[in-house]
Scaffold this active site. Sequence first.
Site, PDB file in Angstrom:
ATOM      1  N   GLY A 156      48.239  43.747  36.054  1.00 40.06           N
ATOM      2  CA  GLY A 156      47.299  43.603  36.788  1.00 40.06           C
ATOM      3  C   GLY A 156      45.993  43.091  36.068  1.00 40.06           C
TER       4      GLY A 156
ATOM      5  CG  LEU B  84      50.515  53.004  43.208  1.00 35.76           C
ATOM      6  CD1 LEU B  84      49.435  52.155  43.351  1.00 35.76           C
ATOM      7  CD2 LEU B  84      50.435  54.244  42.705  1.00 35.76           C
TER       8      LEU B  84
ATOM      9  CB  THR C  26      37.949  46.712  47.289  1.00 36.70           C
ATOM     10  OG1 THR C  26      37.408  45.190  47.687  1.00 36.70           O
ATOM     11  CG2 THR C  26      38.156  47.471  48.713  1.00 36.70           C
TER      12      THR C  26
ATOM     13  CE1 TYR D 119      43.067  45.069  48.342  1.00 40.49           C
ATOM     14  CE2 TYR D 119      40.688  44.158  49.043  1.00 40.49           C
ATOM     15  CZ  TYR D 119      41.803  44.905  48.108  1.00 40.49           C
ATOM     16  OH  TYR D 119      41.205  45.083  47.061  1.00 40.49           O
TER      17      TYR D 119
ATOM     18  CE  LYS E  91      41.683  49.362  46.667  1.00 45.57           C
ATOM     19  NZ  LYS E  91      42.489  49.737  45.500  1.00 45.57           N
TER      20      LYS E  91
HETATM   21  N1  LIG Z   1      41.014  41.098  42.334  1.00 48.22           N
HETATM   22  C1  LIG Z   1      39.662  41.243  43.138  1.00 48.22           C
HETATM   23  O1  LIG Z   1      39.032  40.474  43.155  1.00 48.22           O
HETATM   24  C2  LIG Z   1      39.275  42.815  43.427  1.00 48.22           C
HETATM   25  C3  LIG Z   1      37.892  43.108  43.925  1.00 48.22           C
HETATM   26  C4  LIG Z   1      37.826  44.356  44.370  1.00 48.22           C
HETATM   27  C5  LIG Z   1      38.428  45.563  43.851  1.00 48.22           C
HETATM   28  N2  LIG Z   1      39.708  45.209  43.342  1.00 48.22           N
HETATM   29  C6  LIG Z   1      40.525  46.503  42.994  1.00 48.22           C
HETATM   30  O2  LIG Z   1      40.813  46.661  41.519  1.00 48.22           O
HETATM   31  C7  LIG Z   1      42.103  46.963  41.396  1.00 48.22           C
HETATM   32  C8  LIG Z   1      42.737  45.964  40.378  1.00 48.22           C
HETATM   33  O3  LIG Z   1      42.779  44.779  40.870  1.00 48.22           O
HETATM   34  P1  LIG Z   1      43.404  43.558  40.181  1.00 48.22           P
HETATM   35  O4  LIG Z   1      42.611  42.346  40.413  1.00 48.22           O
HETATM   36  O5  LIG Z   1      43.604  44.217  38.758  1.00 48.22           O
HETATM   37  O6  LIG Z   1      44.873  43.522  40.512  1.00 48.22           O
HETATM   38  P2  LIG Z   1      45.995  42.705  40.421  1.00 48.22           P
HETATM   39  O7  LIG Z   1      45.645  41.762  39.186  1.00 48.22           O
HETATM   40  O8  LIG Z   1      46.294  41.967  41.749  1.00 48.22           O
HETATM   41  O9  LIG Z   1      47.048  43.672  39.894  1.00 48.22           O
HETATM   42  C9  LIG Z   1      47.546  44.630  40.867  1.00 48.22           C
HETATM   43  C10 LIG Z   1      48.247  45.400  40.117  1.00 48.22           C
HETATM   44  O10 LIG Z   1      48.986  46.632  40.841  1.00 48.22           O
HETATM   45  C11 LIG Z   1      50.360  46.881  40.555  1.00 48.22           C
HETATM   46  N3  LIG Z   1      51.066  47.046  41.806  1.00 48.22           N
HETATM   47  C12 LIG Z   1      51.346  46.431  42.946  1.00 48.22           C
HETATM   48  N4  LIG Z   1      52.154  47.376  43.814  1.00 48.22           N
HETATM   49  C13 LIG Z   1      52.378  48.313  42.872  1.00 48.22           C
HETATM   50  C14 LIG Z   1      53.110  49.301  43.341  1.00 48.22           C
HETATM   51  N5  LIG Z   1      53.910  49.451  44.306  1.00 48.22           N
HETATM   52  N6  LIG Z   1      53.489  50.235  42.256  1.00 48.22           N
HETATM   53  C15 LIG Z   1      52.998  50.213  41.209  1.00 48.22           C
HETATM   54  N7  LIG Z   1      51.988  49.148  40.804  1.00 48.22           N
HETATM   55  C16 LIG Z   1      51.908  48.216  41.701  1.00 48.22           C
HETATM   56  C17 LIG Z   1      51.010  45.368  40.013  1.00 48.22           C
HETATM   57  O11 LIG Z   1      52.033  45.755  39.333  1.00 48.22           O
HETATM   58  P3  LIG Z   1      52.797  44.614  38.440  1.00 48.22           P
HETATM   59  O12 LIG Z   1      52.045  44.743  37.139  1.00 48.22           O
HETATM   60  O13 LIG Z   1      54.056  45.154  38.257  1.00 48.22           O
HETATM   61  O14 LIG Z   1      52.820  43.129  39.034  1.00 48.22           O
HETATM   62  C18 LIG Z   1      49.542  44.990  38.951  1.00 48.22           C
HETATM   63  O15 LIG Z   1      49.543  45.669  37.837  1.00 48.22           O
HETATM   64  C19 LIG Z   1      42.648  47.247  42.743  1.00 48.22           C
HETATM   65  O16 LIG Z   1      42.498  48.469  43.275  1.00 48.22           O
HETATM   66  C20 LIG Z   1      41.777  46.275  43.629  1.00 48.22           C
HETATM   67  O17 LIG Z   1      41.925  46.552  44.937  1.00 48.22           O
HETATM   68  C21 LIG Z   1      40.178  43.889  43.040  1.00 48.22           C
END
Ligand SMILES: NC(=O)c1ccc[n+]([C@@H]2O[C@H](COP(=O)([O-])OP(=O)(O)OC[C@H]3O[C@@H](n4cnc5c(N)ncnc54)[C@H](OP(=O)(O)O)[C@@H]3O)[C@@H](O)[C@H]2O)c1
Length: 295
Positions: free
Chosen positions: A10, A37, A101, A125, A129
């Site tokens: 991620g 998860l 988020t 979503y 969350k």
């Molecule tokens: N992206 C945004 O704009 C944004 C905005 C606000 C908040 N957030 C929050 O910030 C956090 C990180 O976001 P990000 O952008 O870094 O996410 P991301 O790049 O989409 O990565 C998601 C991560 O979750 C892992 N994952 C998904 N399903 C899983 C499962 N069943 N068991 C274990 N791991 C799992 C993925 O695993 P793999 O490595 O195996 O693929 C990946 O490492 C999240 O909580 C998200 O809700 C994100």
Amino acid sequence: MRIAITGSQGQIVRSLIERGTMSDAEIVPLGRPCLDLGNPATVLPAILSVAPDIIINAAAFTGVDLAESEETTAYQINAVGAGAVALAANQLGVPVIQLSTDYVFDGGLDRAYREDDAPGPINAYGRSKLAGEQAVAAAAPRHVILRTSWVYSPFGKNFVKTMLGLGETRHELSIVADQIGRPTSALDIADGVLSICNRLKAGADAEDLYGIFHMAGTGATNWAEFAEAIFTEAASLGRHPVIVTRTTSDQYKTPARRPKNSRLDTEKLAKIYGVTLPPWQSSLSAIIMRLIESS
Ligand SMILES: NC(=O)c1ccc[n+]([C@@H]2O[C@H](COP(=O)([O-])OP(=O)(O)OC[C@H]3O[C@@H](n4cnc5c(N)ncnc54)[C@H](OP(=O)(O)O)[C@@H]3O)[C@@H](O)[C@H]2O)c1
């Protein structure tokens, strides 16, 4: 300090791994299949094997549109899975940092959202969350729920990489201009999270260190302006110019509705932790340079 973090590829996970190498923290990523998860029984054994000082739950079901048709899976990962991580932290007697988020809010306010404003998610979503925040708070008194927004980085999938990819073949793009928020570099989040971890380690029992906090890049914009900034920066590095025209959320339909205003007020984080993230424009510039140089 040993920090266990859920996920392996991620944006925030990879940023923490990178920034961790520049600090004295040892970052241990726990990805699937070792920690899934969606299968809460895997969570405690995976975390126990690391014996961390702090646990960060940065893994999530992040497909905002996909969550509309897969709400049960999103809930299982983002709510039940997050609760299992917090329960493990509580059993180990260590703090847990839960990434959350801006999409927990409905976007109806005409100012930035504070931590104590009522949530009211308008998509699946956001609901999953918010349920995750509640599960974490119920399972572990020593929790830091960190809401962030509009995350971009050199890693994974994000708006900046999508725009740069589209800009290779397109000369004009139509982007929504009626959603405002705060773009946030995952590398800045990683720096901020490491500061929080240091404070938690130093003052583990101070009550005001726990609860909900907002962390976002400094400054707000809309998606069309954000895209313009991306293309201006890319053009300064030799990419051809791309014209951005403005559209509305009503004209550009997506499966999930998005809040019109998801600006997060980050004063509490500045006051309690002394953490303020850099202006999004300067972080964007550094990340675009890195992406273009490596392409
Ligand atoms: N992206 C945004 O704009 C944004 C905005 C606000 C908040 N957030 C929050 O910030 C956090 C990180 O976001 P990000 O952008 O870094 O996410 P991301 O790049 O989409 O990565 C998601 C991560 O979750 C892992 N994952 C998904 N399903 C899983 C499962 N069943 N068991 C274990 N791991 C799992 C993925 O695993 P793999 O490595 O195996 O693929 C990946 O490492 C999240 O909580 C998200 O809700 C994100």
